[in-house]
Structure formats: structure tokens, C-alpha cells
Design a protein around this motif. Structure first.
Motif, PDB file in Angstrom:
ATOM      1  N   ASP A 268      29.681  34.799  28.781  1.00 48.82           N
ATOM      2  CA  ASP A 268      30.750  35.578  28.895  1.00 48.82           C
ATOM      3  C   ASP A 268      31.714  35.695  27.909  1.00 48.82           C
ATOM      4  O   ASP A 268      32.808  36.188  28.137  1.00 48.82           O
ATOM      5  CB  ASP A 268      31.563  35.094  30.305  1.00 48.82           C
ATOM      6  CG  ASP A 268      32.700  35.980  30.788  1.00 48.82           C
ATOM      7  OD1 ASP A 268      32.129  37.116  31.047  1.00 48.82           O
ATOM      8  OD2 ASP A 268      33.664  35.615  31.086  1.00 48.82           O
ATOM      9  N   ASN A 271      33.458  39.214  26.810  1.00 45.71           N
ATOM     10  CA  ASN A 271      34.517  39.464  27.829  1.00 45.71           C
ATOM     11  C   ASN A 271      35.665  38.670  27.537  1.00 45.71           C
ATOM     12  O   ASN A 271      36.803  39.202  27.455  1.00 45.71           O
ATOM     13  CB  ASN A 271      33.620  39.314  29.125  1.00 45.71           C
ATOM     14  CG  ASN A 271      34.826  39.923  30.211  1.00 45.71           C
ATOM     15  OD1 ASN A 271      35.311  41.002  30.119  1.00 45.71           O
ATOM     16  ND2 ASN A 271      34.969  39.109  31.058  1.00 45.71           N
ATOM     17  N   ASN A 274      37.344  39.524  24.405  1.00 50.93           N
ATOM     18  CA  ASN A 274      38.001  40.805  24.190  1.00 50.93           C
ATOM     19  C   ASN A 274      39.207  40.810  25.304  1.00 50.93           C
ATOM     20  O   ASN A 274      40.270  41.585  24.952  1.00 50.93           O
ATOM     21  CB  ASN A 274      37.134  41.891  24.976  1.00 50.93           C
ATOM     22  CG  ASN A 274      35.949  42.235  23.822  1.00 50.93           C
ATOM     23  OD1 ASN A 274      36.156  42.259  22.889  1.00 50.93           O
ATOM     24  ND2 ASN A 274      34.971  42.723  24.331  1.00 50.93           N
ATOM     25  N   ASN A 275      39.342  40.240  26.263  1.00 53.95           N
ATOM     26  CA  ASN A 275      40.349  40.089  27.036  1.00 53.95           C
ATOM     27  C   ASN A 275      41.703  39.359  26.506  1.00 53.95           C
ATOM     28  O   ASN A 275      42.964  39.659  26.759  1.00 53.95           O
ATOM     29  CB  ASN A 275      39.995  39.111  28.344  1.00 53.95           C
ATOM     30  CG  ASN A 275      39.217  39.777  29.390  1.00 53.95           C
ATOM     31  OD1 ASN A 275      39.150  41.113  29.404  1.00 53.95           O
ATOM     32  ND2 ASN A 275      38.681  39.251  30.187  1.00 53.95           N
ATOM     33  N   ARG A 278      43.023  41.874  24.224  1.00 53.26           N
ATOM     34  CA  ARG A 278      44.110  42.907  24.627  1.00 53.26           C
ATOM     35  C   ARG A 278      45.272  42.230  24.827  1.00 53.26           C
ATOM     36  O   ARG A 278      46.402  42.834  24.637  1.00 53.26           O
ATOM     37  CB  ARG A 278      43.276  43.454  26.020  1.00 53.26           C
ATOM     38  CG  ARG A 278      42.011  44.390  25.570  1.00 53.26           C
ATOM     39  CD  ARG A 278      41.676  45.198  27.029  1.00 53.26           C
ATOM     40  NE  ARG A 278      41.015  44.325  27.637  1.00 53.26           N
ATOM     41  CZ  ARG A 278      39.766  43.982  27.743  1.00 53.26           C
ATOM     42  NH1 ARG A 278      39.100  44.726  26.711  1.00 53.26           N
ATOM     43  NH2 ARG A 278      39.196  43.076  28.327  1.00 53.26           N
ATOM     44  N   GLU A 279      45.365  40.982  25.664  1.00 52.52           N
ATOM     45  CA  GLU A 279      46.343  40.314  25.888  1.00 52.52           C
ATOM     46  C   GLU A 279      47.571  40.066  24.826  1.00 52.52           C
ATOM     47  O   GLU A 279      48.740  40.338  24.931  1.00 52.52           O
ATOM     48  CB  GLU A 279      46.018  38.922  26.706  1.00 52.52           C
ATOM     49  CG  GLU A 279      47.347  38.276  27.433  1.00 52.52           C
ATOM     50  CD  GLU A 279      47.173  37.286  28.213  1.00 52.52           C
ATOM     51  OE1 GLU A 279      47.981  36.554  28.470  1.00 52.52           O
ATOM     52  OE2 GLU A 279      45.902  37.001  28.313  1.00 52.52           O
TER      53      GLU A 279
END
Length: 374
Positions: A268, A271, A274-275, A278-279
Motif C-alpha cells: 500500500d 497510496n 500520496n495521502n 496531499r495532507e
């Protein structure tokens, strides 16, 4: 032919800091050819095979890396790092424990075994030395890719990577490592104005660093592995702004993160990254090629055979404290291969690095017994 101690000393005497392994690979190529192996050599590895007469689908690989870290401050060495000083108990020199003694001894044990058992052995025996383990494992990556696409077609592959475990621990897996660069951007301004810091790249980086432990607690729970334990997320360096303009806030900052992964996080990872991006408003890329985690069963044939060969119990089965080349063999070839060798882990990357001669002799006996029983 050299014995294990003599070959260990010869390997130590060849300087082979990562990226400078050509000479030692050529030396081992010549060594294998002189001992009747079928040999392949590239800038990344040298591999010699002794082929069974039984048209086998089974292979055993004895392997290790021949690159070392830098010698560091030479004044802290009692003798030359490449002097291979022998005392009554030790061999001292750069790479002695990590892991030239392991490579030398496995090669000598393999050759001696083959001379005595070639007519009856039901597997092909591979003796392999790889480069660049201390940097990115590319030597093993290139060898396993080559073997997978070669004329050899094995359904069973077993082996030992002779990294330093003191002949006392069998490492069945390790967390992966992903060195990543998190890149933050902002607006530069005059540092005399306090408000300009909040617009800078360093302000964004500071927010992320302040939350690092909170992020770690969340990921350790989500990506915990029963055997390998929890992943980790450690910031190792930060570069930002221009030191020649101390009155100007940074418009960019690069934070290097060392992420040690479990299989769950490997599956994972993009993912997850990338999360975070973004945060916290950054972009990311790999600093160097990632090495995945790996794990073989404690009940595998190679583990049981090595336990028997060394009279160890299951308490000796552990996981590696850091990443090794094991994943390239396990994940790339489907091999049952473990990390087990004569060196002392505490000696790795140390000035005045040494290995006990008794451990070399022990490892020779263990290797030959392992080859008889596998």
C-alpha cells in the motif's frame, strides 16, 4: 587452493568500497575459473555454477556481497584497513565480518563439497559474489534478474547469504527499506519579516516534522506484521534555502525519510505516500531504488536443514535488523534463502573491524554439512 582464512585475507587486501568492485570481481572470476566452475561476470556480480549430472531442477546458492563501506577516518585504524592482519584469534581488516569472510568461506566450502560429492549431488551449486549491497542491493537485483531470464529453469532454489550473524542466528526475513525525498515548496521573502516564515517551505516542513510521531503511531498499527513487527518512519536529513543568503526564507525544502516497510506497507506504499503528500502539501520521489520486505517460513526446508547443520533450536530463528539482499532472491526467484554467516554484526562498519578465526572454521563445517543435508 586457498583455505578459508587465506582467501578471506586476500579479499580484504583488495579495496572494494561500493562502486569500486571491478578488481575484486575479476579476482573471484579467476578463482572460480581455476576451480572449474562455469562462470558469468558482469560489473554487478560474478557467478560460478557446478552442474549436477542428474538434469536437476534444484539449485543451491551460496552468496554474499564483496563491497564495503568507506574505511572512514584512517587515523582510527591501528593498521591499514586493507592490511588483513592475522593474530592468533582474529583477522582484522575492512570487510572482515561484513562480509568477506562469509563469501570466502562459503566459496571454499562449496568447492570442497563439490570435489567430494559431484557424482551424487542432485542440485546445481552456485557460488555468487555481488556488488553494491551497501548502497542499493543492485548486484543481487541484477543477478537474480539474470538467473530468472537465463537458460536455467529451477523449481527449487535454496541458499545462504553469509551476512554476519555470528553463526548463531538464522534470519528468515527483513523489513524493506524505501528512502524517499519529500519536497516542500513555498514563497521566499525577506527574513526580517516574521510573517514570511509562514509562507516558506520550511514552515510546511516543520508542520510535517511536528506530526511525525503521530503519523508513525497510525502507520505502525495499520501495517504491523506478526513476524517482522512494525514499520518505521525516520527523518534523516533536511536541506532548504540558501546558506549564502541567511536573510532570505526558503522557497524549497527537501526532507529525506528512511521508511522501513512490512509486506502490508509495501502493498500500500504509494497510496500511503500520496495521502501524506496531499495532507501536508508536498511532492515525493524515491531517493534511491527501494528494497522490498521479505519473509520465508520458519518451517521451510532451508531453515530446518541449517538448524540441524549447526545444532541450533528454534530460538535461533530471527528477522534481520536492517534490509539485506534476501528480498531479491525470495521475491524475485521464489527462493528459500536465509541470512546466516560467521561475522559479528557489532563489527559491521567499524574501524579495526575483525572476525574470529574460530567462527570461520565453524562456518566452513556448517556449510559443508548443510550442502550434504539439503
Amino acid at each position: 587452493m586457498e583455505n578459508s582464512i587465506e582467501l578471506t585475507k586476500k579479499l580484504i587486501e583488495i579495496e572494494s568500497v561500493s562502486g569500486n568492485e571491478a578488481k575484486i570481481l575479476t579476482f573471484l572470476e579467476d578463482f572460480l575459473r581455476k576451480n572449474s566452475a562455469q562462470v558469468w561476470k558482469t560489473e554487478d556480480f560474478v557467478a560460478g555454477v557446478f552442474r549436477s549430472s542428474k538434469n536437476t531442477k534444484k539449485a543451491v546458492i551460496l552468496t554474499g556481497h564483496i563491497d564495503t563501506v568507506s574505511a572512514g577516518e584512517l587515523s582510527q585504524w591501528e593498521n591499514s584497513p586493507w592490511g588483513a592482519i592475522e593474530t592468533s584469534e582474529k583477522i582484522i581488516g575492512l570487510g572482515a565480518s561484513d562480509m568477506k569472510a562469509g563469501v570466502a568461506t562459503s566459496f571454499v566450502a562449496g568447492l570442497d563439497f563439490w570435489r567430494e560429492n559431484s557424482e551424487t549431488t542432485d542440485f546445481d551449486l552456485w557460488l555468487v559474489a555481488v556488488s553494491n549491497e551497501e548502497l542499493d542491493g543492485s548486484g543481487s537485483a541484477k543477478f537474480t534478474e539474470w538467473l530468472k531470464n537465463s537458460e536455467f529453469d529451477y523449481s527449487e532454489i535454496y541458499g545462504i547469504i553469509s551476512e554476519p550473524t555470528g553463526n548463531s542466528q538464522i534470519e528468515v526475513g527483513h523489513r524493506g527499506n524505501r528512502f524517499v525525498a519529500f519536497e516542500f515548496t513555498g514563497i521566499s521573502g525577506h527574513a526580517s519579516q516574521q510573517g514570511n516564515f509562514e509562507k516558506s517551505a520550511l514552515a510546511k516542513t516543520t508542520v510535517f516534522l511536528n506530526d511525525l510521531n503521530k503519523i508513525y503511531e497510525q502507520m505502525r498499527t495499520k501495517y504491523l506484521n506478526e513476524i517482522l513487527g512494525a514499520p518505521s518512519l525516520v527523518a534523516t536529513s533536511l536541506s532548504a534555502g540558501n546558506s549564502e543568503s541567511p536573510n532570505k526564507t526558503a522557497d524549497s525544502a527537501t526532507l529525506i525519510i528512511d521508511v522501513r516497510t512490512t509486506p502490508e506497507l509495501d502493498a500500500d506504499f504509494e497510496n500511503f505516500a500520496n495521502n501524506l503528500a496531499r495532507e501536508y502539501n508536498f511532492s515525493w520521489k524515491y531517493h534511491s531504488a527501494p528494497a522490498p520486505s521479505c519473509l520465508i517460513s520458519k518451517n521451510s526446508k532451508v531453515v530446518k536443514t541449517l538448524l540441524s547443520a549447526n545444532n541450533l533450536d528454534e530460538k535461533a530463528i530471527v528477522v534481520s535488523p536492517g534490509a539485506t539482499d534476501q528480498a531479491f532472491f525470495v521475491n524475485g526467484l521464489g527462493a528459500e534463502i536465509v541470512v546466516f554467516g560467521p561475522g559479528e554484526f557489532s563489527q559491521a562498519h567499524q574501524q579495526n573491524e575483525f572476525i574470529y578465526k574460530q567462527k570461520i572454521d565453524e562456518f566452513y563445517e556448517i556449510c559443508t554439512k548443510f550442502l550434504r543435508e539439503i
